[in-house]
Design a protein around this motif. Structure first.
Motif, mmCIF file in Angstrom:
data_model
loop_
_atom_site.group_PDB
_atom_site.id
_atom_site.type_symbol
_atom_site.label_atom_id
_atom_site.label_comp_id
_atom_site.label_asym_id
_atom_site.label_seq_id
_atom_site.Cartn_x
_atom_site.Cartn_y
_atom_site.Cartn_z
ATOM 1 N N MET A 49 68.642 60.626 4.096
ATOM 2 C CA MET A 49 69.884 60.388 3.356
ATOM 3 C C MET A 49 69.938 61.246 2.098
ATOM 4 N N GLN A 50 68.800 61.453 1.440
ATOM 5 C CA GLN A 50 68.770 62.298 0.248
ATOM 6 C C GLN A 50 69.039 63.757 0.592
ATOM 7 N N MET A 51 68.664 64.161 1.808
ATOM 8 C CA MET A 51 68.907 65.546 2.226
ATOM 9 C C MET A 51 70.323 65.732 2.755
ATOM 10 N N GLY A 52 71.099 64.652 2.796
ATOM 11 C CA GLY A 52 72.486 64.773 3.228
ATOM 12 C C GLY A 52 72.679 64.597 4.719
ATOM 13 N N GLN A 53 71.690 64.121 5.422
ATOM 14 C CA GLN A 53 71.816 63.888 6.863
ATOM 15 C C GLN A 53 72.073 62.413 7.099
ATOM 16 N N LYS A 54 72.844 62.140 8.149
ATOM 17 C CA LYS A 54 73.070 60.742 8.514
ATOM 18 C C LYS A 54 71.967 60.339 9.487
ATOM 19 N N PRO A 55 71.076 59.451 9.071
ATOM 20 C CA PRO A 55 69.939 59.116 9.923
ATOM 21 C C PRO A 55 70.320 58.140 11.039
ATOM 22 N N SER A 56 70.242 58.613 12.268
ATOM 23 C CA SER A 56 70.423 57.713 13.400
ATOM 24 C C SER A 56 69.045 57.206 13.818
ATOM 25 N N GLN A 57 69.030 56.072 14.507
ATOM 26 C CA GLN A 57 67.757 55.501 14.939
ATOM 27 C C GLN A 57 67.047 56.442 15.899
ATOM 28 N N LYS A 58 67.805 57.170 16.701
ATOM 29 C CA LYS A 58 67.216 58.118 17.654
ATOM 30 C C LYS A 58 66.476 59.234 16.916
ATOM 31 N N LYS A 59 67.080 59.778 15.874
ATOM 32 C CA LYS A 59 66.439 60.839 15.087
ATOM 33 C C LYS A 59 65.170 60.324 14.399
ATOM 34 N N ILE A 60 65.273 59.121 13.851
ATOM 35 C CA ILE A 60 64.121 58.550 13.144
ATOM 36 C C ILE A 60 62.968 58.314 14.110
ATOM 37 N N ASN A 61 63.286 57.742 15.286
ATOM 38 C CA ASN A 61 62.243 57.510 16.290
ATOM 39 C C ASN A 61 61.603 58.814 16.736
ATOM 40 N N GLN A 62 62.413 59.851 16.912
ATOM 41 C CA GLN A 62 61.905 61.157 17.336
ATOM 42 C C GLN A 62 60.979 61.748 16.273
ATOM 43 N N MET A 63 61.368 61.656 15.018
ATOM 44 C CA MET A 63 60.537 62.208 13.947
ATOM 45 C C MET A 63 59.244 61.409 13.784
ATOM 46 N N MET A 64 59.308 60.075 13.900
ATOM 47 C CA MET A 64 58.102 59.252 13.801
ATOM 48 C C MET A 64 57.154 59.564 14.954
ATOM 49 N N ARG A 65 57.698 59.739 16.165
ATOM 50 C CA ARG A 65 56.870 60.068 17.320
ATOM 51 C C ARG A 65 56.193 61.425 17.132
ATOM 52 N N SER A 66 56.919 62.389 16.607
ATOM 53 C CA SER A 66 56.321 63.717 16.394
ATOM 54 C C SER A 66 55.238 63.656 15.323
ATOM 55 N N MET A 67 55.433 62.846 14.277
ATOM 56 C CA MET A 67 54.403 62.712 13.238
ATOM 57 C C MET A 67 53.173 62.007 13.782
ATOM 58 N N ASN A 68 53.376 60.970 14.594
ATOM 59 C CA ASN A 68 52.231 60.268 15.194
ATOM 60 C C ASN A 68 51.454 61.163 16.148
ATOM 61 N N ASN A 69 52.167 61.989 16.907
ATOM 62 C CA ASN A 69 51.486 62.928 17.810
ATOM 63 C C ASN A 69 50.710 63.970 17.022
ATOM 64 N N GLN A 70 51.248 64.363 15.888
ATOM 65 C CA GLN A 70 50.576 65.363 15.050
ATOM 66 C C GLN A 70 49.317 64.774 14.415
ATOM 67 N N MET A 71 49.321 63.457 14.131
ATOM 68 C CA MET A 71 48.147 62.803 13.545
ATOM 69 C C MET A 71 46.984 62.775 14.533
ATOM 70 N N LYS A 72 47.300 62.652 15.811
ATOM 71 C CA LYS A 72 46.244 62.583 16.831
ATOM 72 C C LYS A 72 45.671 63.950 17.021
#
Length: 72
Positions: A49-72
């Motif tokens: 929201m601070q970057m001016g994007q409208k956060p949809s649940q799909k985008k948030i889930n996708q970004m969280m999944r990519s971060m979790n995959n990167q942690m592994k």
């Protein structure tokens, strides 16, 4: 000849202690970050929201999944 052995053993003990300490600290930090992730969904939503994007649940889930995959 005795003092040489004491110096060699001291150097080997120092190197072994540094190596062992490094691996123990690394394992501790990996477990800590796995249990307490540095970013969660609410923080991600606020950031988008601070970057001016409208956060949809799909985008948030996708970004969280990519971060979790990167942690592994």
């Amino acid at each position: 000849m005795g003092i040489v052995w004491v110096i060699i053993i001291a150097i080997l003990a120092l190197v072994g202690g540094v190596a062992l300490g490094f691996f123990i600290a690394r394992r501790y930090m990996m477990n800590y970050l796995k249990k307490n992730p540095p970013i969660n969904e609410q923080m991600l939503r606020t950031l988008m929201m601070q970057m001016g994007q409208k956060p949809s649940q799909k985008k948030i889930n996708q970004m969280m999944r990519s971060m979790n995959n990167q942690m592994k």
